[in-house]
Design an enzyme around this catalytic site. Structure first.
Site, PDB file in Angstrom:
ATOM      1  CB  CYS A 158      36.694 -15.813  -2.191  1.00 19.41           C
ATOM      2  SG  CYS A 158      35.303 -14.777  -2.787  1.00 19.41           S
ATOM      3  CG  HIS A 291      34.725 -21.417  -0.961  1.00 13.47           C
ATOM      4  ND1 HIS A 291      35.550 -20.463  -0.198  1.00 13.47           N
ATOM      5  CD2 HIS A 291      34.057 -20.498  -2.084  1.00 13.47           C
ATOM      6  CE1 HIS A 291      35.462 -19.387  -0.696  1.00 13.47           C
ATOM      7  NE2 HIS A 291      34.376 -19.349  -1.656  1.00 13.47           N
ATOM      8  CG  HIS A 326      32.196 -15.584   1.565  1.00 11.77           C
ATOM      9  ND1 HIS A 326      33.530 -15.581   1.713  1.00 11.77           N
ATOM     10  CD2 HIS A 326      32.175 -15.845   0.325  1.00 11.77           C
ATOM     11  CE1 HIS A 326      34.369 -15.740   0.946  1.00 11.77           C
ATOM     12  NE2 HIS A 326      33.548 -16.211  -0.274  1.00 11.77           N
TER      13      HIS A 326
END
Lengths: 398, 350
Positions: A158, A291, A326
């Site tokens: 990520c 995040h 995400h």
């Protein structure tokens, strides 16, 4: 030596370009919805930030063949927008690199041909087989954009595209490139949907990061790229450069393969490392695009690390994953674009669906759109599997 | 420029023992060749031994052993590369998704499927919280790692652990077959270059290096520069790029002693290598390496290990020669190509 941001491009579930994404922030319009494009049993069961265009429609937008994987199509659309936005007068004069990132490569294609291919390898089309790896996606777009001087792909889960942006800046500072088109892309796939679901970290409702009651993340898809340029290139641009990439750091949590440490060591090191590079005090940060995935683990580690750095009253922050889901390997690029938009338009993108205060920390995200907010320095966090943690800081250029 | 202060390579050849240099050469009769396993149980607990994919075992082990070879406990940064990533384990997970129609999947293989698994597992095992990168760009994966490391050296990092790993998975093997990259008939790896053929052999391996600003005693040598570029238009274009790279590094072709060429045994793919090594480097010793490790996206990490060992031992194993022109391993150039990905790396002994 400073590295400037000359252009940006993005495609996500809340818009096909920068302007549409910005408009969605103004309207508070989330892109989290039932899955309708990806062929999966989880359609209608697990929501996602899915881009509601078929591959054929995306291919027409991208000017590529319809046989190109979705990951490649997103990449092409956003990377081209970023380059056009930069308006570099004579691009042929300079050394240009394409630093991309993704985690799934052409998985959306691979999973469709997989069965037949493994029964008989002559059954699949050559182009389908050739697009499986992460680098294939980057090569397709680099060839289409005519970028040759430096091309690579980073895949650190990520944090992938935060790291590709960082690499772009480092190559420019070391005089190996003049211009770096950097960011990343990822498409929804059954592979990742089932993978994250097996880890039991997907929310079956639109995600609620930084809520005490959060249940997990929603996956998303898209691409985000920025154009970084040297001072010499910046001087030739027809428009005023708005921002520089003033700080960045890549750190590793070194705690667990998929979970972050309770004290958020990697998160702390990434944020403090980026701050140290800018030479700024932490009070100077005006916005953090966190995040903020919505998993119990991420939001706890990130917020504890934030409290340790910024105290009980951190800068204004929000998770734009409440809009996009995400986007994995793309999120560093997508959220770099959003951090730049926040500075440029003096807004704080709202953190949607926040209702319940986390008990471990005393602060909360910005839950309503704020306008007229002077932001001089914006931080973007990207943390991932394998403890890969990266933070970027963009600064306004006056 | 950085010093190579430690290295370990796990490959289809007996390369794992750091005290010797290719004590023997393995001959295989197949179009795919596999890494020789070492005792991984010294590095992983029983649970990990069961769960972990083979590439993680040989990748992580090579990394840990390279640190040991350099006498470094915790590296200052970690950067690794892999072309196909952790394909075998990804395939296992994808199979379960498809076979069960998304009903029964286990997270075990998904957790291990991300490209950064090897790099992050090494960080975990040696407690390295610093810079940690994983490049996954086909024939540029390892070269990008070297570029990253050369930048890190200028940015104040030291004792940088770099490496690359790829495996022959069922999927990668089938893909190479589909792309007509492999020999249709079994052949001896040691006769890969003996006559004009179509296709090469698939290979795998892991090679890791500790790159540092100060030389250890004894060091292996230095890595000076790296360049990646797309397929040249023709042999002249390639020559221009190679000469430009050398001149950027203050060298003329004459000063190169050894060219480690990425000949793969496929007549068409080797055409530019042949022209370059006959024309531009007609006075140099020309060595090949893919007959020992096979073709894979990060095979240049195996070539880099060869360069390091040759520099340190000042010997050249006979099996490597395509052309022996009696040069000592001082300045070594690697030229490799994998389809559209072409690369150059430059080494010098100390």
């Amino acid at each position: 030596m400073q590295v400037f941001v000359a252009g940006k491009g993005v495609i996500t579930a809340i818009g096909n370009n920068v302007a549409e994404n910005l408009q969605s922030f103004y309207e508070g319009r989330s892109g989290i919805s039932d899955i309708t494009i990806l062929r999966t049993n989880y359609a209608g069961k697990l929501p996602a930030g899915e881009i509601k265009f078929s591959n054929a429609a995306l291919a027409a937008m991208a000017g590529l063949e319809g046989t190109v994987s979705r990951t490649g199509l997103f990449s092409m659309i956003a990377a081209r927008e970023a380059l056009q936005d930069a308006q570099i007068p004579e691009p042929g004069k300079w050394r240009i690199g394409f630093l991309s990132a993704n985690t799934v490569g052409g998985m959306d294609i691979t999973e469709n041909i997989f069965k037949a291919f493994h029964e008989d390898h002559t059954k699949a089309d050559l182009s389908e087989v050739e697009q499986h790896d992460t680098g294939a996606i980057t090569d397709i777009v680099a060839a289409q954009l005519g970028i040759k001087d430096f091309v690579t792909t980073i895949s650190t889960a990520c944090s992938s595209s935060a790291n590709s942006i960082m690499l772009g800046a480092r190559l420019i500072k070391n005089n190996l490139l003049d211009i770096a088109l950097a960011g990343g892309t990822d498409a929804l796939s059954r592979f990742t949907l089932n993978g994250f679901n097996s880890l039991m970290i997907l929310d079956d409702k639109p995600c609620t990061p930084y809520n005490e009651t959060r249940k997990g993340l929603n996956l998303g898809e898209g691409a985000g790229y920025i154009v970084l340029v040297s001072e010499r290139v910046a001087k030739t641009l027809p428009k005023k450069v708005m921002a520089s990439l003033s700080g960045y750091a890549n750190a590793n949590d070194a705690f667990h393969q998929t979970a972050s440490s309770p004290e958020g060591k990697g998160n702390y090191l990434a944020m403090t490392g980026a701050l140290a590079m800018t030479g700024l005090r932490h009070e100077a940060i005006g916005y953090i695009n966190v995040h903020g995935t919505g998993t119990n683990n991420n939001d706890l580690s990130e917020s504890i690390a934030m409290e340790r750095i910024f105290g009980i009253a951190p800068p204004k922050f929000s998770s734009t994953k409440t809009f996009t889901g995400h986007t994995l390997g793309a999120c560093g690029g997508v959220e770099a674009v959003y951090s730049l938009l926040a500075m440029e338009h003096q807004i704080i993108p709202p953190h949607l669906r926040w209702t319940a205060q986390m008990k471990e920390v005393p602060f909360k995200p910005v839950t309503e759109l704020m306008t007229g907010v002077e932001i001089n320095h914006a931080m973007s966090n990207s943390f991932g599997f394998g403890g890969n943690c990266s933070s970027l800081i963009f600064s306004k250029v006056n | 420029m950085l010093y190579i202060n430690g290295t370990v390579c796990l490959s289809p050849q007996p390369t794992s023992d750091t005290s010797v240099f290719l004590p023997e050469v393995k001959e295989y009769h197949s179009n795919k060749i596999f890494c020789i396993d070492v005792d991984y149980s010294k590095f992983f607990d029983a649970g990990s031994m069961r769960r972990m994919g083979r590439i993680i075992k040989f990748g992580v082990t090579a990394g840990i052993l390279a640190l040991k070879d350099a006498g470094v406990e915790t590296p200052g940064a970690i950067s690794t590369g892999t072309g196909y990533g952790l394909m075998d384990i990804s395939q296992k997970f994808l199979n379960s998704v498809i076979d069960s129609e998304e009903t029964i999947v286990s997270p075990t293989s998904f957790i291990q499927s991300t490209h950064n698994t090897v790099s992050s597992n090494i960080a975990l095992m040696v407690g390295c919280h610093a810079h940690n990168n994983t490049f996954a760009h086909r024939g540029f994966s390892f070269e990008s790692v070297i570029t990253d490391a050369l930048l890190l050296g200028k940015e104040g990092f030291d004792n940088i652990l770099v490496g690359a790993y790829d495996e022959v998975s069922d999927h990668s093997y089938r893909s190479m077959m589909r792309m007509d990259m492999l020999r249709a008939e079994p052949c001896s790896n040691l006769k890969l270059f003996s006559e004009s053929h179509c296709g090469t052999i698939a290979g795998e391996g892991a090679a890791f290096f500790v790159l540092a600003k100060q030389k250890s005693d004894p060091t292996y040598g230095t890595i000076k520069a790296c360049k990646t570029f797309p397929a040249p238009a023709d042999a002249n274009d390639l020559k221009r790029t190679v000469l430009g790279f050398l001149s950027d590094n203050g060298l003329s072709p004459k000063e190169i002693d050894i060219v480690l060429s990425g000949h793969c045994g496929d007549a068409k793919a080797d055409r530019l290598n042949n022209i370059l090594t006959h024309d531009t480097f007609s006075e140099q010793s020309i060595l090949a390496f893919k007959h020992l490790c096979g073709e894979y996206m990060t095979a240049t990490s195996f070539a880099t290990w060869l360069a390091a060992k040759m520099m340190k031992t000042q010997t050249i194993p006979e099996v490597l020669y395509l052309e022996n022109r009696n040069r000592e391993p001082r300045n070594i150039l690697i030229y490799n190509s994998l389809k559209a990905n072409h690369s150059l790396m430059l080494f010098a002994n100390v």
